[in-house]
Design an enzyme around this catalytic site. Structure first.
Site, PDB file in Angstrom:
ATOM      1  N   LYS A  65      51.216   0.499  33.775  1.00  0.00           N
ATOM      2  CA  LYS A  65      50.896  -0.492  34.804  1.00  0.00           C
ATOM      3  C   LYS A  65      50.987  -1.934  34.301  1.00  0.00           C
ATOM      4  O   LYS A  65      51.162  -2.864  35.098  1.00  0.00           O
ATOM      5  CB  LYS A  65      49.488  -0.226  35.346  1.00  0.00           C
ATOM      6  CG  LYS A  65      49.393   0.957  36.302  1.00  0.00           C
ATOM      7  CD  LYS A  65      50.040   0.646  37.638  1.00  0.00           C
ATOM      8  CE  LYS A  65      49.720   1.704  38.681  1.00  0.00           C
ATOM      9  NZ  LYS A  65      50.270   1.359  40.007  1.00  0.00           N
ATOM     10  N   SER A 322      52.522   8.742  31.953  1.00  0.00           N
ATOM     11  CA  SER A 322      52.240   7.416  32.490  1.00  0.00           C
ATOM     12  C   SER A 322      50.981   6.763  31.964  1.00  0.00           C
ATOM     13  O   SER A 322      50.815   5.547  32.087  1.00  0.00           O
ATOM     14  CB  SER A 322      52.178   7.482  34.021  1.00  0.00           C
ATOM     15  OG  SER A 322      51.167   8.388  34.435  1.00  0.00           O
TER      16      SER A 322
END
Length: 521
Positions: A65, A322
């Site tokens: 992110k 992720s």
């Protein structure tokens, strides 16, 4: 809150070419790292395909992110920076915004759901320092987003969307630029975890612009599948509720821009359940010695599902890991469910006659299979009902086990896919029983090896009855086992000799006050 483009130019059209241009110009490497594309040799050997892991858990905030958040905030002019930013996040985007705020000197208000793991909340405050103010609101990302919108409406701060913004998407898309450079050889498919769709939209757009032959699949948890449903229906939908195990992708509605890009460039969506996610977490640990968060393992769970259905592939398979912002207290649950997720454990309720020798006959029917869990409390004079976990070596083996038990005259109910049993009932076998007269209670340390339980049963006096049994394999060298044995007072000396010759460490808990209160009549 839908995306509002921050720049008015034709480059914002949802096309692969526009995303590629933005990704190539993204400023992510002012703060983000080029992450490794690591082979997963153990998993590759097991599934018969070349599996690669794109290690976004290696970023400074342990999540991808940071790429999108920093790229978006780096585009702000001086006036916008002075007014600050507002963001909503389940945790990982918040950490990216926090680090970006600290590096760029921008004040940030970050709204997080109250269900966000504490490790993520603490990290946001640590990365942002004095530049960040954290607000906890709602149970999901969508709830936090609504509160962030309310705060945005009463301020002049810029909203930094976690996924539905062209600069955010372009920042995430740099992952695809890296992996294509890292693996120029045959590449069959890339698997991407999906919440609001920013990561999937960015990666799919760049891959289709650079190498349109490579397939791109999104992966979502079964109970948070807003993108899968939207693509099925042809329009964005809003889920009433989302599951929170994979909290990083618990989004009720995907973005308008991300949905448009995914419609054009994504080859398909896969849904995986909690057990499959837990098994993927373990797979990543075994190959990398790192522990991803549930959302971080989503892509690999989808990759494994794809391989199980399609078999041999004409190139490597890449799963994007992720993030690794895992709450430590979740590890126990993950370990508990990983065996079932990999179909290495079958869970049964078995009914056997309540008579001496039944347990021994039951163990014999299992052959060489190891028992991973065994819960029993006497409660019926005619039949014993056992909750049992049995280790399996391959898919489909549980059906053969059930048949073997049936053939030996035992009633079998397969609970392997039953959530009520796995979450609750396994811990509720027991209670007071009027049949448990002359009961003595012992804790044993059994060596974790095949035959340990059978040895115990074979050496026990044939006139004694087991009235309670609780065991669960927790991965230690010794299994902790609780056993109730019905022994007449006149035979207590014989019982002591049996315990001594057995050789297993044990503690007499017959006078334990908790046992007397909760289990003894």
């Amino acid at each position: 809150m839908n995306a509002r483009p921050s720049h008015a130019d034709n480059d914002l059209a949802p096309s692969a070419a526009s995303v590629l241009r933005r990704a190539e110009a993204a400023r992510v490497y002012e703060v983000a790292e080029h992450t490794a594309l690591d082979p997963a040799p153990l998993l590759s050997a097991r599934v018969g395909a070349s599996v690669l892991l794109k290690r976004e858990d290696q970023q400074p905030v342990f999540s991808f992110k940071l790429r999108g958040a920093y790229n978006r905030m780096a585009q702000l002019d001086e006036v916008q920076r002075a007014k600050g930013v507002i963001a909503a996040s389940a945790g990982n985007h918040a950490q990216g915004v926090a680090l970006a705020a600290s590096r760029l000197g921008i004040e940030a208000t970050i709204v997080m759901p109250v269900t966000a793991p504490q490790v993520k909340v603490d990290a946001v405050r640590r990365f942002g320092g004095s530049f960040v103010y954290v607000v906890l609101a709602g149970d999901s990302y969508s709830d936090a987003q609504a509160e962030a919108q309310r705060l945005r409406d009463v301020s002049d701060a810029t909203f930094v969307h976690p996924f539905d913004d062209p600069d955010v998407i372009a920042g995430q898309a740099t992952i695809a630029l890296e992996l294509l450079d890292q693996h120029p050889g045959p590449l069959h498919a890339v698997f991407v975890p999906v919440g609001g769709g920013g990561l999937l939209a960015g990666i799919a757009s760049v891959i289709k612009a650079r190498r349109p032959d490579v397939r791109v699949f999104g992966v979502q948890a079964c109970d948070a599948d807003s993108m899968a449903r939207a693509l099925d229906k042809g329009e964005r939908i809003s889920l009433d509720d989302v599951g929170l195990f994979a909290d990083g992708t618990a989004v009720k509605q995907v973005g308008a821009l991300t949905f448009s890009l995914c419609q054009q460039y994504v080859d398909g969506m896969l849904r995986v359940d909690t057990d499959a996610i837990c098994a993927a977490i373990r797979d990543i640990y075994q190959d990398t010695r790192s522990v991803p968060e549930p959302s971080g393992a989503l892509a690999l769970a989808g990759l494994k599902q794809y391989i199980a259905k399609h078999g041999t592939c004409d190139g490597a398979l890449v799963a994007v890991v992720s993030g690794a912002n895992m709450n430590f207290d979740r590890l126990r649950f993950v370990a508990e469910r990983a065996e079932v997720g990999e179909q290495r454990e079958a869970v049964f309720a078995v009914t056997i006659p309540e008579q001496r020798g039944s347990f021994r006959r039951f163990c014999s029917a299992l052959g060489q299979h190891a028992i991973t869990e065994f819960n029993y409390r006497i409660g019926d004079a005619r039949a014993a009902h056992i909750f049992v976990g049995i280790q399996t070596a391959q898919r489909g083996e549980r059906e053969a086990l059930a048949s073997a038990l049936h053939d030996n005259g035992f009633g079998v109910l397969d609970l392997t896919d039953d959530e009520l049993s796995k979450l609750h009932l396994r811990h509720m076998i027991g209670g007071r029983s009027p049949l448990a007269h002359d009961e003595r209670l012992y804790r044993f340390d059994f060596p974790e090896r095949p035959g340990a339980l059978a040895r115990f049963l074979e050496r026990m006096h044939p006139d004694w009855n087991i009235s309670l049994f609780h065991y669960r394999n927790h991965g230690a060298d010794y299994g902790r086992i609780l056993v109730g044995i019905q022994v007449p007072p006149s035979e207590h000396a014989l019982l002591q000799r049996f315990l001594t010759t057995l050789g297993y460490p044990h503690i007499d808990e017959s006078d334990n006050p908790a046992y007397r209160l909760l289990l003894r009549m």
